[in-house]
Scaffold this motif. Structure first.
Motif, PDB file in Angstrom:
ATOM      1  N   PHE A  14      27.682  59.729 -21.484  1.00  0.00           N
ATOM      2  CA  PHE A  14      28.869  59.444 -22.490  1.00  0.00           C
ATOM      3  C   PHE A  14      29.158  57.983 -22.348  1.00  0.00           C
ATOM      4  CE2 PHE A  14      28.716  63.975 -21.391  1.00  0.00           C
ATOM      5  CZ  PHE A  14      29.105  64.626 -22.557  1.00  0.00           C
ATOM      6  N   ALA A  15      28.538  57.027 -22.393  1.00  0.00           N
ATOM      7  CA  ALA A  15      28.649  55.736 -22.402  1.00  0.00           C
ATOM      8  C   ALA A  15      28.601  54.887 -23.633  1.00  0.00           C
ATOM      9  CB  ALA A  15      27.789  55.119 -21.338  1.00  0.00           C
ATOM     10  N   GLY A  16      28.100  55.551 -24.680  1.00  0.00           N
ATOM     11  CA  GLY A  16      28.228  54.971 -26.037  1.00  0.00           C
ATOM     12  C   GLY A  16      26.553  54.668 -26.408  1.00  0.00           C
ATOM     13  N   ARG A  17      26.146  54.636 -27.455  1.00  0.00           N
ATOM     14  CA  ARG A  17      24.781  54.499 -28.046  1.00  0.00           C
ATOM     15  C   ARG A  17      24.205  53.155 -27.542  1.00  0.00           C
ATOM     16  NH1 ARG A  17      22.303  56.887 -32.332  1.00  0.00           N
ATOM     17  NH2 ARG A  17      24.511  57.481 -33.003  1.00  0.00           N
ATOM     18  N   ASN A  18      24.957  51.891 -27.579  1.00  0.00           N
ATOM     19  CA  ASN A  18      24.389  50.664 -27.130  1.00  0.00           C
ATOM     20  C   ASN A  18      23.875  50.715 -25.735  1.00  0.00           C
ATOM     21  OD1 ASN A  18      24.540  49.919 -29.596  1.00  0.00           O
ATOM     22  ND2 ASN A  18      26.049  48.428 -29.116  1.00  0.00           N
ATOM     23  N   ALA A  19      24.845  51.410 -24.709  1.00  0.00           N
ATOM     24  CA  ALA A  19      24.781  51.305 -23.446  1.00  0.00           C
ATOM     25  C   ALA A  19      23.768  52.200 -22.957  1.00  0.00           C
ATOM     26  CB  ALA A  19      25.864  51.658 -22.687  1.00  0.00           C
ATOM     27  N   LEU A  20      23.521  53.431 -23.744  1.00  0.00           N
ATOM     28  CA  LEU A  20      22.460  54.368 -23.466  1.00  0.00           C
ATOM     29  C   LEU A  20      21.179  53.888 -24.025  1.00  0.00           C
ATOM     30  CD1 LEU A  20      24.386  57.671 -23.621  1.00  0.00           C
ATOM     31  CD2 LEU A  20      23.776  56.420 -21.689  1.00  0.00           C
ATOM     32  N   GLN A  21      21.063  53.054 -24.916  1.00  0.00           N
ATOM     33  CA  GLN A  21      19.828  52.456 -25.401  1.00  0.00           C
ATOM     34  C   GLN A  21      19.185  51.482 -24.473  1.00  0.00           C
ATOM     35  OE1 GLN A  21      18.325  52.725 -28.590  1.00  0.00           O
ATOM     36  NE2 GLN A  21      17.104  51.268 -29.200  1.00  0.00           N
ATOM     37  N   THR A  22      20.238  50.540 -23.995  1.00  0.00           N
ATOM     38  CA  THR A  22      19.791  49.657 -22.795  1.00  0.00           C
ATOM     39  C   THR A  22      19.343  50.319 -21.802  1.00  0.00           C
ATOM     40  OG1 THR A  22      21.522  48.150 -23.663  1.00  0.00           O
ATOM     41  CG2 THR A  22      20.415  47.891 -21.598  1.00  0.00           C
ATOM     42  N   LEU A  23      20.036  51.470 -21.253  1.00  0.00           N
ATOM     43  CA  LEU A  23      19.667  52.303 -20.134  1.00  0.00           C
ATOM     44  C   LEU A  23      18.205  52.874 -20.516  1.00  0.00           C
ATOM     45  CD1 LEU A  23      20.662  53.353 -17.156  1.00  0.00           C
ATOM     46  CD2 LEU A  23      21.395  55.056 -18.374  1.00  0.00           C
ATOM     47  N   GLY A  24      18.065  53.433 -21.579  1.00  0.00           N
ATOM     48  CA  GLY A  24      16.533  53.932 -21.830  1.00  0.00           C
ATOM     49  C   GLY A  24      15.739  52.961 -21.609  1.00  0.00           C
ATOM     50  N   LEU A  25      15.733  51.657 -21.950  1.00  0.00           N
ATOM     51  CA  LEU A  25      14.849  50.714 -22.045  1.00  0.00           C
ATOM     52  C   LEU A  25      14.525  50.098 -20.496  1.00  0.00           C
ATOM     53  CD1 LEU A  25      16.247  48.404 -24.825  1.00  0.00           C
ATOM     54  CD2 LEU A  25      13.681  49.102 -24.957  1.00  0.00           C
ATOM     55  N   LEU A  26      15.893  50.246 -19.613  1.00  0.00           N
ATOM     56  CA  LEU A  26      15.488  49.853 -18.169  1.00  0.00           C
ATOM     57  C   LEU A  26      14.892  50.901 -17.602  1.00  0.00           C
ATOM     58  CD1 LEU A  26      18.909  48.028 -17.797  1.00  0.00           C
ATOM     59  CD2 LEU A  26      16.833  47.058 -18.134  1.00  0.00           C
ATOM     60  N   MET A  27      15.285  52.198 -17.751  1.00  0.00           N
ATOM     61  CA  MET A  27      14.881  53.462 -17.006  1.00  0.00           C
ATOM     62  C   MET A  27      13.144  53.493 -17.184  1.00  0.00           C
ATOM     63  SD  MET A  27      17.688  56.313 -16.909  1.00  0.00           S
ATOM     64  CE  MET A  27      16.694  57.211 -15.554  1.00  0.00           C
ATOM     65  N   LEU A  59      18.789  48.275 -11.648  1.00  0.00           N
ATOM     66  CA  LEU A  59      19.098  47.989 -13.354  1.00  0.00           C
ATOM     67  C   LEU A  59      19.583  46.681 -13.624  1.00  0.00           C
ATOM     68  CD1 LEU A  59      21.335  51.613 -13.816  1.00  0.00           C
ATOM     69  CD2 LEU A  59      18.637  50.820 -14.668  1.00  0.00           C
ATOM     70  N   ARG A  60      20.456  46.084 -12.749  1.00  0.00           N
ATOM     71  CA  ARG A  60      20.660  44.829 -13.327  1.00  0.00           C
ATOM     72  C   ARG A  60      19.812  43.780 -12.912  1.00  0.00           C
ATOM     73  NH1 ARG A  60      24.673  41.660 -14.815  1.00  0.00           N
ATOM     74  NH2 ARG A  60      26.379  43.317 -14.793  1.00  0.00           N
ATOM     75  N   ALA A  61      18.871  43.986 -11.884  1.00  0.00           N
ATOM     76  CA  ALA A  61      17.622  43.116 -11.835  1.00  0.00           C
ATOM     77  C   ALA A  61      16.667  43.321 -13.038  1.00  0.00           C
ATOM     78  CB  ALA A  61      16.913  43.329 -10.604  1.00  0.00           C
ATOM     79  N   GLY A  62      16.628  44.537 -13.413  1.00  0.00           N
ATOM     80  CA  GLY A  62      15.625  44.836 -14.408  1.00  0.00           C
ATOM     81  C   GLY A  62      16.024  44.435 -15.969  1.00  0.00           C
ATOM     82  N   LEU A  63      17.452  44.383 -15.980  1.00  0.00           N
ATOM     83  CA  LEU A  63      18.197  43.877 -17.194  1.00  0.00           C
ATOM     84  C   LEU A  63      17.635  42.257 -17.245  1.00  0.00           C
ATOM     85  CD1 LEU A  63      20.308  43.991 -19.592  1.00  0.00           C
ATOM     86  CD2 LEU A  63      21.982  43.409 -18.097  1.00  0.00           C
ATOM     87  N   GLY A  64      17.643  41.437 -16.339  1.00  0.00           N
ATOM     88  CA  GLY A  64      17.208  39.940 -16.408  1.00  0.00           C
ATOM     89  C   GLY A  64      15.929  39.930 -16.798  1.00  0.00           C
TER      90      GLY A  64
END
Length: 800
Positions: free
Chosen positions: A606-619, A660-665
């Motif tokens: 329940f965090a919004g499409r953009n956030a969960l799209q990013t989470l999918g890429l990172l996970m 997750l933050r390290a993976g984001l970078g």
């Protein structure tokens, strides 16, 4: 100031009584923010002090007396028409003109010599006027500024630009009064602070008027389990249009509006006059629809956000929202288009596109009834906008850096601006920064006799041609790889920015793998029979607000409130509780289950499409490193679904905030998000120009230029101001990483369920996977059969 008798008589002749908030604004001392419902006479309230003042001969010849700023050119035309009536009736010596991108060159030149008493404009046109040497004379006698639909301006960089212009106006015309007008404000004090100068702003809140008449539109056919554009409700929508005088049918995206309009016309056996209005249509086409609506010649218009704001069409007595509103404030704004009168309740009906959206629609309706608006707090004023403002200030006249800094920090968004950041913006405006100062094209300002001035006055034309903070999204072509590769279609740049080489996605019903992004073309290789890694190309969609997502989660987690939901949705959630469990506030629920020979992991964030799209890429990156064999994922506003060869048994390590933050970078370094964001920032700041004398750069040329600059700065000046702004904006924009962190912070408990089959809440997500546009009754029947089969697998045969 009190209302003079001649104005009282005018109100009486119209059959009106001045509203208390109109009189309160008339008597206000200092700057004010008026919050009043749609139809409450906000605009007249904003202009009433000016009309009274002008009747008493307060105008100074050669200077604007009242400046009106709106976010839409269409609103300035509408306001001009509405002002003409009292000015003519009262025989006031007042000239009203607009100054927008549609204003002819002859009139623009004349306005610089002989400005009108009342000038109607937009933020971009105001910034342009302030860049001329005549600005002190044009605005030196300015007495009042009216900022319409202020909440809408405050949500983007256009508002930051406007507040910098307002600081300049306050410098040119000390003592001017500023009035902000808004109907939908979640935090009045914050909005008042946004528009404030050196003195605080007084807040006037009108009686909100009667509660709106809002409900879900009853339909004979239930909403589909997933996807859908509301087409199942076409018969009921047409019936509602027949029973109303004029209806606005709001849809969230332009593509959906086009498709719904086509479907509506196909079923319109009565040949009701129905129009279409959205931002991608030509100005002429939009103007024709607006004129037809004003004349009462249309029974309905299908529209996007292009009609969200303030145009007054009195005949509109019904609003229909197709699809979940995603934002309570937006829904309230749209509802207000119906019965544009203060004491008449607005009437609106909502059509959820699918059954999950039914829950969001119920939550949104509750929020509207409780007058609980949503909105995210604004960050500090963006520095790229400040860079543009510094360059435009130099176009008008040489300036002293200390004086300009003192002026800028009186603007609400820039009140906390440090001198260090201001000086960094000034250095960038002057030289382009350390790595670029050797190039003449970025040597734009010089310091002489203690003041900063343009190095070459001829640069003013180029700078003025590139005013503004709106950077239009480009469409990227998708082609098969190889010389003369066949074109497959186009995708929005925001979607392309989320891809890295090797990612697969659906386009035109085909699964393709991204190989490279060359200029404005995505080169791909077909992957027939493969599952797309990023399941659906859906373009840019509105994300559900944080507050509304929280309401949805609270509703799902409280079975005692299920009476508010349709019976089939109620049964669906109760079955979820039996087979797995329900998401609830404070709990981050996830599930793993087998389906179609693969393991699936569902996370209800329940965090919004953009956030969960990013989470999918990172996970999926983390799952790849753990050897779980991730194959693809899908994100909606509520949930993330990942499918893989091996199951996720313990998601806690994959959801560690630090990892997750390290993976984001690392991820940002691999894809186009940063380059895309850099191009937008560099365009606003003036590092690259889209418009050149005699031509406009293509998106391909602009992207090519910005990519070279980005790579150069990363290599030779990694601390460059533009890169710092870019990193800031990438994290807040498309990536939306802050909402991932918010999701983890508000969910101190995590629970993972290992299931032997798909869960009821995950079943609609599986219907989204690989979804392609469906055309024709046969394809629709196949889609229904697929849904029924999957729902039976989930144990939902009792609901079919």
């Amino acid at each position: 100031m009190t209302l003079p008798p001649v104005f009282q008589d005018w109100f009486a002749r119209q059959g009106w009584q001045p509203h208390p908030h109109q009189l309160a604004l008339l008597g206000a001392v200092g700057d004010s923010l008026l919050i009043a419902p749609t139809g409450g006479g906000k605009t007249l309230a904003g202009f009433l002090p000016s009309l009274v003042d002008l009747r008493d001969g307060a105008a100074r010849r050669g200077s604007v007396h009242t400046l009106y700023v709106s976010p839409l050119k269409a609103l300035t035309a509408d306001i001009g028409r509405n002002l003409a009536r009292p000015i003519a009736d009262l025989d006031l010596p007042v000239r009203v003109e607009d100054r927008t991108g549609d204003t002819g060159a002859t009139q623009r030149r004349r306005q610089r010599v002989d400005p009108p008493e009342i000038l109607l404009t937009t933020p971009e046109s105001l910034a342009l006027m302030l860049s001329y040497p005549e600005a002190p004379r044009i605005f030196g006698g300015l007495r009042r500024v009216v900022l319409d639909e202020l909440h809408a301006l405050a949500e983007s960089k256009r508002g930051d630009q406007l507040m910098l212009c307002l600081a300049r106006l306050r410098h040119l015309a000390p003592g001017l009064r500023v009035t902000g007008l808004s109907a939908t404000v979640e935090d009045p004090a914050a909005l008042a602070g946004f528009m404030a100068g050196a003195a605080p702003v007084g807040i006037i809140q009108a009686d909100p008027g009667p509660d709106p008449d809002i409900a879900m539109l009853p339909t004979a056919t239930p909403a589909p389990w997933a996807g859908g554009g509301g087409h199942y409700a076409i018969p009921e929508v047409l019936d509602a249009v027949r029973q109303a005088r004029t209806t606005i049918i709001f849809i969230n995206t332009r593509a959906q509006a086009e498709l719904f309009f086509q479907a509506l016309w196909a079923a319109n056996d009565d040949n009701l006059p129905i129009g279409l209005h959205h931002g991608s249509l030509s100005r002429e086409a939009r103007a024709r629809v607006e004129a037809a609506m004003a004349a009462g010649d249309l029974r309905a218009v299908v529209a996007t956000g292009s009609l969200d704001l303030g145009i007054d069409w009195g005949a509109v007595d019904l609003v229909i929202q197709i699809g979940a509103p995603r934002n309570v404030k937006r829904l309230v704004q749209r509802i207000g288009r119906a019965n544009h009168r203060y004491n008449a309740p607005s009437r609106a009906r909502i059509v959820p596109a699918n059954r999950f959206e039914q829950i969001e629609c119920v939550a949104a309706l509750n929020a509207v009834r409780e007058r609980d608006l949503d909105g995210d707090p604004r960050g500090p004023g963006p520095l790229d906008v400040l860079c543009q403002h510094i360059l435009l200030t130099a176009c008008a006249a040489p300036f002293d850096a200390d004086a300009l800094y003192a002026e800028v920090v009186t603007a609400g968004p820039y009140r906390a601006l440090s001198r260090t950041d201001f000086d960094a913006c000034l250095d960038f405006a002057a030289t382009g920064g350390y790595a670029l100062r050797a190039y003449d094209r970025w040597q734009r300002l010089m310091l002489r006799d203690g003041v900063w001035r343009l190095r070459d006055p001829r640069a003013t034309r180029l700078l003025r041609m590139n005013i503004g903070t709106i950077v239009e999204a480009e469409m990227l072509k998708v082609r098969l790889r190889g010389r003369g590769g066949a074109p497959l279609g186009e995708v929005e740049e925001a979607f392309a920015a989320s891809l890295t080489p090797g990612d697969s996605f659906l386009i035109g019903g085909r699964v393709v793998r991204m190989d490279a992004l060359r200029e404005m073309v995505i080169e791909v290789t077909p992957q027939p029979g493969a599952q797309p890694r990023i399941a659906v190309f859906s373009g840019v969609k509105l994300a559900t607000s944080t507050q509304l997502a929280h309401r949805v989660l609270a509703l799902i987690g409280d079975p005692a409130r299920y009476a508010e939901l349709p019976p089939d949705t109620r049964d669906w959630l109760r079955l979820q509780a039996r087979i797995s469990r329900l998401p609830e506030p404070g709990l981050l629920l996830s599930e793993s289950f087998p389906h179609a020979g693969l393991w699936h992991f569902a996370l209800y964030g329940f965090a919004g499409r953009n956030a969960l799209q990013t989470l999918g890429l990172l996970m999926t990156r983390e799952m790849e490193a753990a050897g779980l064999g991730p194959l693809g994922f899908l994100a909606t506003d509520y949930a993330l679904l990942i499918w893989s060869l091996d199951p996720v048994r313990d998601p806690a390590p994959l959801l560690d905030g630090g990892r997750l933050r390290a993976g984001l970078g690392e991820w940002l370094g691999d894809n186009a998000v940063m380059k895309r964001t850099f191009r937008n920032v560099a365009t606003v700041a003036g590092l690259i120009q889209r418009n050149l004398p005699g031509l406009r750069k293509s998106g391909r040329q602009a992207t090519f230029s910005s990519d070279i600059l980005y790579d150069t700065l990363r290599k030779y000046d990694p601390g460059h101001l533009m890169l710092r702004i870019t990193a800031d904006e990438a994290g807040r924009g498309l990536v939306d990483f802050g909402r991932i962190e918010e999701m983890l912070a508000r969910s101190p408990r995590q629970e993972h369920r290992m299931l032997d089959r798909v869960s009821p809440m995950a079943a609609p997500l599986l219907l989204e996977v690989g979804k392609v546009p469906i055309r024709g009754e046969g394809r629709e029947r196949l889609a229904r059969i697929e849904a029924e089969t999957l729902m039976r697998e989930a144990g939902l045969e009792v609901l079919m």
